[in-house]
Design a protein around this motif. Structure first.
Motif, short mmCIF file in Angstrom:
data_model
loop_
_atom_site.label_atom_id
_atom_site.label_comp_id
_atom_site.label_asym_id
_atom_site.label_seq_id
_atom_site.Cartn_x
_atom_site.Cartn_y
_atom_site.Cartn_z
N UNK A 167 0.86 -1.19 0.00
CA UNK A 167 0.00 0.00 0.00
C UNK A 167 0.89 1.23 0.00
N UNK A 168 0.50 2.23 -0.78
CA UNK A 168 1.27 3.46 -0.90
C UNK A 168 0.36 4.65 -0.63
N UNK A 169 0.82 5.55 0.24
CA UNK A 169 0.10 6.79 0.50
C UNK A 169 0.74 7.90 -0.34
N UNK A 170 -0.08 8.62 -1.09
CA UNK A 170 0.39 9.70 -1.94
C UNK A 170 -0.35 10.98 -1.59
N UNK A 175 -0.92 -1.54 -4.37
CA UNK A 175 -0.14 -1.79 -5.57
C UNK A 175 0.30 -3.25 -5.62
N UNK A 176 0.51 -3.71 -6.84
CA UNK A 176 0.97 -5.07 -7.06
C UNK A 176 1.87 -5.07 -8.29
N UNK A 177 2.98 -5.76 -8.21
CA UNK A 177 3.89 -5.89 -9.34
C UNK A 177 3.78 -7.31 -9.87
N UNK A 178 3.49 -7.41 -11.15
CA UNK A 178 3.35 -8.69 -11.82
C UNK A 178 4.54 -8.88 -12.75
N UNK A 202 -1.91 -0.18 -9.72
CA UNK A 202 -2.30 0.51 -8.49
C UNK A 202 -3.81 0.70 -8.53
N UNK A 203 -4.48 0.38 -7.41
CA UNK A 203 -5.93 0.50 -7.33
C UNK A 203 -6.32 1.13 -6.00
#
Length: 61
Positions: free
Chosen positions: A5-8, A20-23, A36-37
């Motif tokens: 999870x990212x706070x912006x 976020x997820x990296x595939x 990112x969702x």
């Protein structure tokens, strides 16, 4: 696969908290896709929809 999870703090949309997820690609490990969702119904989703509406308005002109 990595995720988190990212706070912006966006200058227009304000505070956004995005998951976020990296595939990865099994045939080419150098290629990755980051997704990112925002949680459905959250203020972050509202912020993303607001930003998306700006682009939509420009595309129709």
């Amino acid at each position: 696969m990595a995720c988190g999870t990212k706070a912006l703090d966006h200058p227009v949309a304000g505070a956004l908290t995005l998951d976020w997820e990296i595939l990865g690609c099994t045939t080419d490990p150098d290629q990755q896709l980051m997704v990112m969702t925002a949680a459905p119904g959250s203020s972050s989703e509202e912020g993303l929809r607001f930003l998306a509406s700006w682009r939509g308005a420009e595309a129709t002109q």
